[in-house]
Write a protein that holds these residues in place. Sequence first.
Motif, PDB file in Angstrom:
ATOM      1  N   SER A   3       0.844  -1.179   0.000  1.00  0.00           N
ATOM      2  CA  SER A   3       0.000   0.000   0.000  1.00  0.00           C
ATOM      3  C   SER A   3       0.888   1.241   0.000  1.00  0.00           C
ATOM      4  O   SER A   3       1.940   1.265   0.630  1.00  0.00           O
ATOM      5  CB  SER A   3      -0.901  -0.019   1.238  1.00  0.00           C
ATOM      6  N   THR A   6      -1.366   4.395   4.633  1.00  0.00           N
ATOM      7  CA  THR A   6      -2.443   3.957   5.525  1.00  0.00           C
ATOM      8  C   THR A   6      -2.932   5.175   6.291  1.00  0.00           C
ATOM      9  O   THR A   6      -2.153   5.873   6.926  1.00  0.00           O
ATOM     10  CB  THR A   6      -1.963   2.880   6.516  1.00  0.00           C
ATOM     11  N   SER A  19     -10.605   4.510   8.415  1.00  0.00           N
ATOM     12  CA  SER A  19      -9.287   4.159   7.877  1.00  0.00           C
ATOM     13  C   SER A  19      -9.341   3.903   6.380  1.00  0.00           C
ATOM     14  O   SER A  19     -10.409   3.706   5.790  1.00  0.00           O
ATOM     15  CB  SER A  19      -8.726   2.917   8.586  1.00  0.00           C
ATOM     16  N   LYS A  20      -8.156   3.885   5.792  1.00  0.00           N
ATOM     17  CA  LYS A  20      -7.980   3.493   4.393  1.00  0.00           C
ATOM     18  C   LYS A  20      -6.612   2.817   4.283  1.00  0.00           C
ATOM     19  O   LYS A  20      -5.633   3.293   4.853  1.00  0.00           O
ATOM     20  CB  LYS A  20      -8.036   4.704   3.457  1.00  0.00           C
ATOM     21  N   GLY A  21      -6.577   1.691   3.574  1.00  0.00           N
ATOM     22  CA  GLY A  21      -5.307   0.993   3.398  1.00  0.00           C
ATOM     23  C   GLY A  21      -5.141  -0.224   4.282  1.00  0.00           C
ATOM     24  O   GLY A  21      -4.125  -0.905   4.204  1.00  0.00           O
ATOM     25  N   ILE A  22      -6.135  -0.509   5.138  1.00  0.00           N
ATOM     26  CA  ILE A  22      -6.108  -1.716   5.963  1.00  0.00           C
ATOM     27  C   ILE A  22      -6.991  -2.760   5.297  1.00  0.00           C
ATOM     28  O   ILE A  22      -8.168  -2.497   5.024  1.00  0.00           O
ATOM     29  CB  ILE A  22      -6.598  -1.445   7.393  1.00  0.00           C
ATOM     30  N   LEU A 148      -3.564  -2.606  13.302  1.00  0.00           N
ATOM     31  CA  LEU A 148      -2.672  -1.583  12.767  1.00  0.00           C
ATOM     32  C   LEU A 148      -1.217  -2.031  12.834  1.00  0.00           C
ATOM     33  O   LEU A 148      -0.424  -1.741  11.929  1.00  0.00           O
ATOM     34  CB  LEU A 148      -2.862  -0.264  13.524  1.00  0.00           C
ATOM     35  N   ASN A 151      -0.704  -4.216   9.872  1.00  0.00           N
ATOM     36  CA  ASN A 151      -0.717  -3.410   8.644  1.00  0.00           C
ATOM     37  C   ASN A 151       0.605  -2.678   8.419  1.00  0.00           C
ATOM     38  O   ASN A 151       1.173  -2.712   7.318  1.00  0.00           O
ATOM     39  CB  ASN A 151      -1.866  -2.403   8.706  1.00  0.00           C
ATOM     40  N   ASN A 155       3.241  -3.625   5.355  1.00  0.00           N
ATOM     41  CA  ASN A 155       3.546  -2.652   4.307  1.00  0.00           C
ATOM     42  C   ASN A 155       5.029  -2.306   4.256  1.00  0.00           C
ATOM     43  O   ASN A 155       5.593  -2.133   3.173  1.00  0.00           O
ATOM     44  CB  ASN A 155       2.708  -1.387   4.499  1.00  0.00           C
TER      45      ASN A 155
END
Length: 255
Positions: A3, A6, A19-22, A148, A151, A155
């Motif tokens: 990604s 995040t 959130s975005k990217g999880i 998190l 994540n 990444n």
Amino acid sequence: MPSESTYVHLDTITNAVLSKGITMDEYKDAVKKPPKNILLLNAPKGIGEYDSHTGFRMIRGIAKIQEYFEKSENTIDTSPKWIDFESVELMRQLSPVEISELLYIAHAHTHLHSPFYYKLQNNYIYLTLPKGMTKVYYRNLDRFYSILSVNITNNLEKKVNEKKNVFLFKKVKKITCIPVSKVKEMFPLLKEGIVFSFKNLTIKQEVYEIPVYLAEDRLNFVDRDFLEKNLLGNLCFSEKKQKWFFKEAENIQLL
């Protein structure tokens, strides 16, 4: 592909995380006690089984739910919205008002009263929003910190190995998972709304530095190129010492 970023914005009043990217896979990998049953608040026909009391479709059993999570990353359900529950018998005691509240949450992406129901004993409400955003209510925020942690580590590891993969004989580099305790130390920043920018990752003397930018709740900022004045600091991993730490920016400025 890793990604590029995040985004996380934690609402401490309702225990909701925007959130975005999880990914759903990271959610599945991090949650130690997965849901036993889930009500699908917007599922099309063909997924799960129909519950005549609520009018929702449901999936029962941990194995079937894990399979649903895996498939929903692809095409089975591109915008999942669900709430977990402990007992079918208690779930079927939901009143018409409570069922209408669940419909409202699925439609408006916010709750009317408490998002945690006695009859459901739910730990989560998972909502997919437009533009790749998700909103998840957590009864216990420690579960979010675990997600998190997975994540961030995933990444960074993917980004570090991104160029190595073109060489068949290059050994894949493993990154030590960031401790949940370190993620929790970032609580003051998480509640402001921040972006971890893996695209702007730098390496200095065997230390990987992930820039962390202030975004607040301004969602149009999430996918842009951030200005240096928005930099809050760098989340760092020392390969030599196998340690994670946060290095605060010298001149922090708000948006």
